[in-house]
Design an enzyme around this catalytic site. Structure first.
Site: not given
Length: 202
Positions: A11-12
């Site tokens: 997610s990052s």
């Protein structure tokens, strides 16, 4: 001939996808068949996942580490699972949850158990994300109440800021020298100058 694929999502861009790739490699997924998406927390654009969907054919096997790789909420996880297994006829194996392996129990009872486990896990995954967001918001609120400031620390004005501004306006010293003495960027200097003049007017 049926192919084996793997999908990885972090997610990052700061998160490490290595663990997911290692788990897929243990299951003989070729590196060329591993699709990886990196994204910010706000964005859910998944270009590699979309490419993977186009590539998948009936009878292929897809490995994912955990159920939340498929979607960001309960409904999306359910929808992606239905599309992959029912529409495309793909088998899915969720590494962290052996019960979610569509190759096992192709009969009615096996399908029922897999669907039930999927519903529970996708609900738990969404619930946990929402709880994390609540805890973060609560933590920030408590920190702010204690006077903890977030973001970059404020740059203090030098004691002779007024004199420097005066000399600069009278063209006695150039702007680069003022910026150097104040240890500020040009944008910060002009912002501080506006604030300084507002204070002078009060």
């Amino acid at each position: 001939m049926a192919q084996i694929y793997g999908y990885v999502r972090v997610s990052s861009i700061d998160q490490n996808e290595e663990r997911q790739i290692v788990e897929l490699s243990k299951r003989n997924v070729l590196s060329r068949n591993i699709y990886i998406d990196k994204q910010s927390g706000k964005s859910f654009e998944r270009p590699q996942y979309k490419k993977l969907i186009k590539k998948l054919k009936h009878g292929d096997l897809l490995y994912i580490l955990s159920i939340d790789r498929l979607g960001r909420n309960y409904l999306e996880i359910q929808e992606q699972w239905r599309m992959l297994t029912k529409e495309k006829g793909v088998d899915i194996c969720v590494i962290d949850m052996p019960l979610l392996d569509t190759r096992n129990g192709k009969d009615l009872m096996g399908t029922f158990i897999a669907d039930l486990v999927l519903q529970i896990l996708s609900f738990v995954a969404q619930n946990e994300r929402e709880n994390i967001r609540k805890r973060q918001a609560q933590g920030i609120a408590v920190a702010k109440a204690k006077g903890i400031k977030f973001g970059r620390p404020e740059i203090a004005l030098p004691e002779n800021f007024g004199e420097l501004v005066h000399d600069w306006e009278k063209k006695k010293i150039p702007l680069p020298e003022v910026l150097e003495l104040c240890k500020m960027s040009k944008a910060t200097f002009y912002r501080k100058l506006r604030e300084y003049r507002l204070l002078e007017q009060k």
